[in-house]
Structure formats: structure tokens, C-alpha cells
Scaffold this active site. Sequence first.
Site, mmCIF file in Angstrom:
data_model
loop_
_atom_site.group_PDB
_atom_site.id
_atom_site.type_symbol
_atom_site.label_atom_id
_atom_site.label_comp_id
_atom_site.label_asym_id
_atom_site.label_seq_id
_atom_site.Cartn_x
_atom_site.Cartn_y
_atom_site.Cartn_z
ATOM 1 N N GLN A 204 0.813 -1.225 0.000
ATOM 2 C CA GLN A 204 0.000 0.000 0.000
ATOM 3 C C GLN A 204 0.847 1.275 0.000
ATOM 4 O O GLN A 204 0.364 2.333 -0.391
ATOM 5 C CB GLN A 204 -0.927 0.026 1.228
ATOM 6 C CG GLN A 204 -1.997 -1.046 1.224
ATOM 7 C CD GLN A 204 -3.154 -0.776 0.258
ATOM 8 O OE1 GLN A 204 -3.319 0.333 -0.254
ATOM 9 N NE2 GLN A 204 -3.959 -1.795 0.000
ATOM 10 N N ALA B 230 1.259 -4.557 -8.323
ATOM 11 C CA ALA B 230 1.026 -3.572 -9.392
ATOM 12 C C ALA B 230 -0.371 -2.959 -9.371
ATOM 13 O O ALA B 230 -0.546 -1.789 -9.697
ATOM 14 C CB ALA B 230 1.272 -4.235 -10.755
ATOM 15 N N THR C 233 7.017 -19.316 -16.421
ATOM 16 C CA THR C 233 7.199 -18.352 -17.513
ATOM 17 C C THR C 233 6.734 -16.972 -17.066
ATOM 18 O O THR C 233 5.629 -16.828 -16.548
ATOM 19 C CB THR C 233 6.376 -18.808 -18.751
ATOM 20 O OG1 THR C 233 6.824 -20.112 -19.101
ATOM 21 C CG2 THR C 233 6.532 -17.850 -19.909
ATOM 22 N N CYS D 247 -9.838 -7.641 1.542
ATOM 23 C CA CYS D 247 -9.846 -9.094 1.588
ATOM 24 C C CYS D 247 -10.737 -9.624 2.702
ATOM 25 O O CYS D 247 -11.150 -10.764 2.671
ATOM 26 C CB CYS D 247 -8.428 -9.601 1.765
ATOM 27 S SG CYS D 247 -7.303 -8.757 0.668
HETATM 28 C C1 PLP Z 1 -1.114 -4.578 2.502
HETATM 29 C C2 PLP Z 1 -1.470 -5.579 1.469
HETATM 30 N N1 PLP Z 1 -0.691 -6.653 1.302
HETATM 31 C C3 PLP Z 1 -0.943 -7.585 0.368
HETATM 32 C C4 PLP Z 1 -2.040 -7.479 -0.440
HETATM 33 C C5 PLP Z 1 -2.290 -8.535 -1.469
HETATM 34 O O1 PLP Z 1 -1.891 -8.084 -2.738
HETATM 35 P P1 PLP Z 1 -2.435 -8.798 -4.053
HETATM 36 O O2 PLP Z 1 -3.871 -8.404 -4.186
HETATM 37 O O3 PLP Z 1 -1.575 -8.262 -5.154
HETATM 38 O O4 PLP Z 1 -2.256 -10.265 -3.843
HETATM 39 C C6 PLP Z 1 -2.905 -6.383 -0.293
HETATM 40 C C7 PLP Z 1 -4.143 -6.271 -1.115
HETATM 41 O O5 PLP Z 1 -5.189 -5.850 -0.652
HETATM 42 C C8 PLP Z 1 -2.601 -5.405 0.674
HETATM 43 O O6 PLP Z 1 -3.385 -4.349 0.865
#
Ligand code: PLP
Length: 383
Positions: free
Chosen positions: A178, A199, A238, A323
Site C-alpha cells: 500500500q 502492481a 514463464t 480481503c
Molecule cells: C497490505 C497488502 N498486502 C498484500 C495485499 C495482497 O496483494 P495482491 O492483491 O496483489 O495479492 C494487499 C491487497 O489488498 C494489501 O493491501
Amino acid sequence: MDVYLDHGASTPVDRRVLDAMRPYFTEYYANASSLHSGGAEAANALAESRKTLADSINAKAEEIVFTSGGSESDNLAVKGVAYGLRDSGRHIITTGIEHPAVLETCRGLEREGFNVTYLPVDEEGFTDPNVLSESIKDDTILVSIIHGNNEIGTIQDLRALGEVCGDQDVVFHSDAVQSHTKTEVDVVKQGLGLASFSAHKIHGPKGVGALYVREDLKGSLRRQIDGGGHEYHLRAGTENVPGVVGYGKAVSLARKSHVKHMVRLRNKLADSLLELPDTMLNGPRGDRRLCNNVNVSFKHIEGESILLGLDAKGISVSTGSACSSKSLTPSHVLAAIGRRPEDSHGSIRFTLGRDNTWEEIDYVIVSVGEVVERLRWMSPFVG
Ligand SMILES: Cc1ncc(COP(=O)(O)O)c(C=O)c1O
């Protein structure tokens, strides 16, 4: 008016990123490991993005391992060190406010016999370097502390925490998913051995990320995807050339002026929302907070109802971290900073992007006021 304020969950791909990626699907589609000139073309594109990302964090290009995103980078960092250094020790230190990609990985390792210390944080979400120092033991092999918190925006003092790890010779990892491009990430100054990036939080494509692996640690890390020798033997498969090209372009488009713009909008939004009665800001104020994060608890009402009310007005927000927003358990981050479950349930995360406008923020302020007033009028908890 449609207003997207969920950039902490994901961002729109910048048109220029998409334009940079397009030829790598249909013209320069060769495998970057192939020895013919098409392969060399793809390999050169990977090398260029590797350099761009490395430069943005004061690392060397050879220290960047491309992955499928932040979650994989966190897994590779934490499990990679745990399995790679298990003969030196089985103790890992992290905090109670990590992203699930770190937290759940640590819980899994505990089930396999590793010991994990979850450091407490203060009421703004900060980890005390002295507490970290006291927690390090002879068998500590890894410290993993999130840089910019995805829920409440707290930016940890990585330099102070990194110094503690350096003094005690323990590998230091940070999830900088973040914070990257929003505040300084300097792996040298901050004493980092490993750092995770993604990304799609910075206007790049989904499904691409990176792990910074300090040169001297490459031999200590156990790779999590076995196969060919890609990515310095640390991540087989790959390479996603269009994705990596897009990622490099996204990094190159980040500007300090975007951060300044978001800070102004953030302050206006936070100050205005806190004028509503019975509201609390979660996380710190000022420059120790991510430029794009506002997290507010609205007492007596449910975050889900606020979210749906705002959605009906065209405004996209989140009730917690992206999440965990589909789960009903109160956020572990808000619990860690001492919020009561009922206050956590009424929390909303607004995450700004560089393209948001003042007009949009004015519309959001008015809309939140209307939605909150209506819900409170209907709430059995308001006397
Ligand atoms: C602090 C943090 N770490 C890891 C992730 C996971 O990243 P990705 O969605 O690229 O797997 C997130 C996504 O919300 C995040 O906010």
C-alpha cells in the site's frame, strides 16, 4: 455522479499502462527464456521494468523477483525465510495488524511448529521499536512488519524498526503493497532484507507483483514454486511479460504531485466527516498516514448499511480491508488499536486515487451525511 473511493482494494489501469502492455500480447509474445531474438526482446522488456522498480526503492535490478502479486510476495518472504533458515531458528516476529497474506502465513507456520510473536500496536497502529527489540530472541529468524496499513493507513517508522533488526542481525521484511509510490520506500535506509509490492494498487494490472530480495539473502530463501530457473531460481514459471511491462510503466508514472493532491483531498474528507456527530477517525493524522486513506467509525450504525446506501448514490467504498470485507468478524486491525466490536462494525474505509476531484469529495461528504442521518434515524441503538 459515480465516485470510486476504493483504491486500496484496486485501481483502474492507466491508459498509458495498457498501451505499453498491448504489444506484448500480440507482437512480442515470445517466452523471455527463449534464445531467439523474440525471446531476447521479451527478456529486455523484463529487464527494463526490473530496473524501473528497483530504482524506485533504491535497490539493484538483480534484487527484484517478479511474482503474481502482493500475496505471493508475502508468502515467498515469510515461508521462504522460515523454510530456508529453519536450521538457525524457528521464531518469527510480526504484528497484530498485518494483511492476511502475512498473518495467515504465520498462522500456518505455527501449525508446523514455528513460534510466532504478534507484537501489539498503540491506539494509532504504531509498533514500538523498543518492544520489537525486547522480543527478538536467539532463535529469531525473521521480523515482518507492514509498512502502510491497508485498513487504517498507519505508516510505520521502518527506519527505526530496521535499525533494531540490523543491530540484532535478523532479516527484516515489510509488506509495502500500500505504501509504494505513496511514501518513501528505500530498502537501504530502512534496513530491509525483503519487501513486497503489487502492481494493481498503483494503476498497474492485477496478478503482478514483486519481492525485493537483498542480494545476500538470495541463497537463504526457499522458493515456493519449484520448476525452472526463472527469477534467479526464486520463482519458477514463464514470466508474465505484458503484466511486468505494465507494472514498470505504472511505477514510472507515479508522481509526488499525485501524493500532494491526495493528501489535500484526504484532509478535506476526514475533517468534514469528523464534523458529523459520533464519529471517530481510525489511525493517525498527518504525514504518518497514507495519503489516500480515511477510515471512520460511525457509531450506532452498521458499515454494511452505510456502504449499500453510498453504493446506491454511485459511491464505492469498503467496510474494512478488501480481503476481509466479506466476513462478519470485526476487523483484527481495529481490534488491535482498541476499537470495541460495535464501533468496528460501523467503520468505513475511503481510499482515494490520484484522479479523484474536489467536486467528487464534496458530493461524497454530502452523501455520507445523508446516509448516516437516515440510518441513525432508523437505528434502534440511537435514543
Ligand atoms: C497490505 C497488502 N498486502 C498484500 C495485499 C495482497 O496483494 P495482491 O492483491 O496483489 O495479492 C494487499 C491487497 O489488498 C494489501 O493491501
